[in-house]
Design an enzyme around this catalytic site. Structure first.
Site, PDB file in Angstrom:
ATOM      1  CB  CYS A   1      -0.853   0.044   1.257  1.00 13.45           C
ATOM      2  SG  CYS A   1      -1.771  -1.454   1.557  1.00 13.45           S
TER       3      CYS A   1
ATOM      4  NE  ARG B   1       4.670   2.051  -1.176  1.00 19.18           N
ATOM      5  CZ  ARG B   1       5.562   2.145  -0.205  1.00 19.18           C
ATOM      6  NH1 ARG B   1       6.635   2.869  -0.383  1.00 19.18           N
ATOM      7  NH2 ARG B   1       5.383   1.539   0.948  1.00 19.18           N
TER       8      ARG B   1
ATOM      9  CD1 TRP C   1      -0.101  -5.330  -3.738  1.00 18.62           C
ATOM     10  CD2 TRP C   1       0.025  -6.348  -1.744  1.00 18.62           C
ATOM     11  NE1 TRP C   1       0.529  -6.527  -3.916  1.00 18.62           N
ATOM     12  CE2 TRP C   1       0.631  -7.182  -2.714  1.00 18.62           C
ATOM     13  CE3 TRP C   1      -0.004  -6.795  -0.425  1.00 18.62           C
ATOM     14  CZ2 TRP C   1       1.182  -8.408  -2.417  1.00 18.62           C
ATOM     15  CZ3 TRP C   1       0.559  -8.019  -0.125  1.00 18.62           C
ATOM     16  CH2 TRP C   1       1.147  -8.809  -1.111  1.00 18.62           C
TER      17      TRP C   1
ATOM     18  CG  ASN D   1       0.357   2.051   3.794  1.00 11.57           C
ATOM     19  OD1 ASN D   1      -0.727   2.038   3.222  1.00 11.57           O
ATOM     20  ND2 ASN D   1       1.432   2.622   3.292  1.00 11.57           N
ATOM     21  N   GLY D   2      -0.296  -1.396   6.541  1.00 11.66           N
ATOM     22  CA  GLY D   2       0.080  -2.327   7.601  1.00 11.66           C
ATOM     23  C   GLY D   2      -1.074  -3.273   7.891  1.00 11.66           C
TER      24      GLY D   2
ATOM     25  CD  GLU E   1      19.641 -10.336  -7.783  1.00 11.22           C
ATOM     26  OE1 GLU E   1      19.119 -11.016  -6.890  1.00 11.22           O
ATOM     27  OE2 GLU E   1      19.145  -9.274  -8.200  1.00 11.22           O
TER      28      GLU E   1
ATOM     29  CE  LYS F   1      16.099  -8.483 -10.082  1.00 11.64           C
ATOM     30  NZ  LYS F   1      16.789  -8.396  -8.837  1.00 11.64           N
TER      31      LYS F   1
ATOM     32  CD  GLU G   1      12.194  -9.607  -8.528  1.00 14.50           C
ATOM     33  OE1 GLU G   1      13.345  -9.369  -8.946  1.00 14.50           O
ATOM     34  OE2 GLU G   1      11.647  -8.915  -7.675  1.00 14.50           O
TER      35      GLU G   1
ATOM     36  CG  HIS H   1      24.773 -34.341  -5.543  1.00 18.83           C
ATOM     37  ND1 HIS H   1      25.302 -35.515  -5.076  1.00 18.83           N
ATOM     38  CD2 HIS H   1      25.815 -33.539  -5.865  1.00 18.83           C
ATOM     39  CE1 HIS H   1      26.629 -35.417  -5.062  1.00 18.83           C
ATOM     40  NE2 HIS H   1      26.963 -34.218  -5.555  1.00 18.83           N
TER      41      HIS H   1
ATOM     42  CE  LYS I   1      12.530  -0.918  -5.397  1.00 18.65           C
ATOM     43  NZ  LYS I   1      13.474  -1.851  -6.057  1.00 18.65           N
TER      44      LYS I   1
END
Ligand code: AGP
Length: 613
Positions: free
Chosen positions: A2, A27, A74, A100-101, A488, A492, A495, A511, A608
């Site tokens: 949010c 965000r 959100w 928010n939260g 990484e 990417k 995402e 393995h 974000k």
């Protein structure tokens, strides 16, 4: 997650609020809304969907109020819908709130309010907030300028969980109240106007002067004044923090997407992050960090704790610190660390990495470490963010605002900062020769130019992206530092291209994972450690003989063999090589996402800054 925007001043609030919400879009959100103080009471305009839909809402152009609050939601409690969107009003339409939260005890509070005759229109946890404020407001017999503030304070004392809250009320038509706990909120100070936001870049074009609220601090704003209070409503004196980010840093400056701009900003971000930490002929230096030899010699163990990309940066930091300082380092995912019983005492140094500085799990892990007696060090990109205020020490990356959800320049800046930190420890401890330190410093200073060269691989990478963008699964391999880069690179890709992808330590392949290799599958490998070239090449041959198509990112001269594509990047010290070898992988994810026509900057389901668990 949010986003919150607020305005109090002399201009019409609604266009400013919507413009602010547009800046917070990155965000991630599913609905948006605003509320303003009008002559005849509080207005609320909201709906599910994009912020720009607000422009089409009936009556939005007629809003005249110069005080308002706004929100992008959100969904956590209740599906995306108009009713569940913020702002929320109390039953008497006297208080409008954005939040928010998560109010974790909202069920208990809701039952309490239901018992007291209140009704609810949404499935959200947030709706208890305006109603509980109303409840306390009506119980207060003193009718002075602080009556709403007292009601907000009493309500906040009842909340469990995390919150950043903005309140406007018809009972205080010239004011606004904000408060936070474990959720980001900043106040931008202007001339006869003040702004509120969940993050600095969204209001950077209006002001560079910010007040940063700590947990349970309240601000009572008018257009000309800001009064600060603690949880018991004792007055606080707070200082303005000036932020030196420029406004173009927060726009696209001609690039198609923020992510591409941020990939190309990496030489600058690295230069800025190196900053003055490596003075010529002097030891590494960090302002405000004064860990002495006695403390460092007594350290039995370090933890590096973070989430996602920041955790991958931590993996590279572990290799540097272990190699140069000879201190064992454990890297942990914050959401795991916080719920186990990490072995920590006063001789433990815990390092927390967070671009935003607001990631809920990382903050919780930091608080846990502090409570167990550890010394804590935060690495963040955002001045004054929550982790920087919790930690004993903070050092900053200077990547500038990172807007794209997929982190790029913050990652490479974190890796460089961790390497400089390792050198700083090593110089104090005397754990490596001066010669090795000088060599490494030279390599660090050469990195920005080498990154520029690595960016020149973009044409080759774009061609390769066109070949593989329709694949369903892609594998990444590497050993040592290159395994971290593979992790990484794979994150990417997932995402922003939504292609399933896995990264494996190349030696682990046999393995189990090799069972997944079949004809035509793409395997991308990273080879920058000369000691491990042959080992990784053998693993690549194993996948080639099972029909894999292969791409190798390397700074080594490889023997001619049957690899399909080799992308060369500049050579450097192996500990620093992730900063260079990640560049083609960032570009690859970017171009695959573009080929697929996806929203690079705002990938589905992602936010974000992950400010809730
Ligand atoms: C990176 O591309 C991701 N969006 C994500 O993994 C991110 O790094 C993670 O959420 C941590 O964020 P922070 O650095 O702001 O704490």
């Amino acid at each position: 997650m949010c986003g919150i925007i607020g305005y109090i001043g002399t201009k019409k609030a609604s266009p400013i609020l919507i413009a602010g919400l547009l800046r917070l879009e990155y965000r991630g959100y599913d609905s948006a809304g605003i509320s303003t103080v009008e002559k005849n009471g509080l207005s609320v305009m909201k709906d599910k969907g994009r912020v720009k839909n607000l422009y089409n809402l009936d009556g939005i152009d007629n809003l005249e109020g110069t005080i308002g609050i706004a929100h992008t939601r959100w969904a956590t409690h209740g599906k995306p819908s108009k009713e569940n969107s913020h702002p929320h009003l109390d039953n008497s339409n006297s208080f409008a709130v954005v939040h928010n939260g998560i109010i974790e005890n909202y069920n208990d509070l809701k039952n309490f309010l239901l018992d007291n005759g209140y009704t609810f229109r949404s499935q959200t946890d947030t709706e208890v907030i305006p109603n509980l404020i109303h409840y306390y407001y009506t119980k207060d017999e003193i009718d002075d300028n602080y009556r709403v503030l007292r009601a907000v304070q009493k309500a906040c004392k009842d909340f469990k969980g995390s919150f950043a809250i903005q309140v406007i009320s018809k009972f205080m038509p010239n004011n606004m109240i904000v408060v936070r706990k474990d959720s980001p909120l900043v106040i931008g100070k202007g001339d006869k106007e003040n702004y509120i936001s969940s993050d600095i870049p969204a209001i950077l074009s209006f002001t560079k002067d910010f007040y940063l609220l700590n947990d349970y601090e309240f601000a009572l704003l008018s257009k000309d004044t800001i009064e600060f209070f603690d949880i018991n409503l004792n007055k606080l004196d707070k200082k303005v923090t000036s932020i030196d980010w420029n406004t173009t840093a927060a726009d696209k400056s001609g690039y198609d997407d923020y992510m591409l701009k941020e990939i190309y900003e990496q030489p600058t971000a690295i230069r800025e992050t190196i900053g003055s930490h490596l003075p010529e002929n002097e030891p590494c230096h960090f302002e405000n960090l004064n860990l002495d030899k006695k403390f460092l010699s007594n350290i039995n163990k370090m933890y590096i704790v973070a989430c996602g990309t920041a955790m991958h940066a931590g993996l590279t930091g572990k290799l540097a610190i272990e190699h140069i300082c000879n201190i064992p380092v454990t890297v942990d995912i914050a959401s795991e660390f916080r719920y186990r019983n990490p072995i920590i005492d006063k001789n433990t140094l815990c390092i927390f990495i967070s671009q935003s500085g607001e990631t809920a799990d990382t903050i919780a892990a930091l608080k846990l470490s502090k409570s167990k007696g550890a010394t804590t060090l935060a690495i963040s990109n955002v001045i004054g963010s929550s982790i920087t205020r919790e930690a004993d020490y903070t050092i900053y990356t200077h990547a500038g605002p990172e807007i794209a959800v997929a982190s790029t320049k913050a990652y490479t800046s974190q890796v460089i900062l961790l390497n400089i930190l390792a050198l700083y420890f090593a110089e104090i401890l005397g754990s490596v020769s001066q010669e090795e330190i000088s060599k490494m410093k030279k390599e660090i200073l050469a990195l920005p130019n080498k990154i520029e060269k690595a960016l020149n691989t973009s044409t080759e990478i774009k061609k390769f992206a066109k070949k593989i963008y329709q694949e369903k699964d892609i594998f990444f391999l590497g050993r040592g530092v290159d395994y971290n880069t593979a992790l990484e690179g794979s994150l990417k890709l997932k995402e922003i291209s939504y292609i399933h992808s896995e990264a494996y330590a190349a030696g682990e392949l046999k393995h189990g994972p090799i069972a997944l290799i079949e004809n035509g599958i793409t395997v991308i490998s990273v080879i920058t450690d000369e000691k491990l070239v042959e080992k990784t090449l053998s693993n690549i041959q194993e996948v080639i003989s099972r029909g894999a198509k292969t791409l190798v990112i390397t700074n080594q001269t490889l023997p001619s063999n049957n690899i399909d594509e080799v992308i060369m990047v500049p050579n450097t010290n192996v500990l620093l090589s992730p900063i260079i070898s990640i560049i083609p992988l960032q570009l690859l994810s970017y171009y695959i996402s573009k080929e697929k026509g996806l929203d690079v900057d705002k990938p589905r389901n992602l936010a974000k800054s992950v400010t809730v668990e």
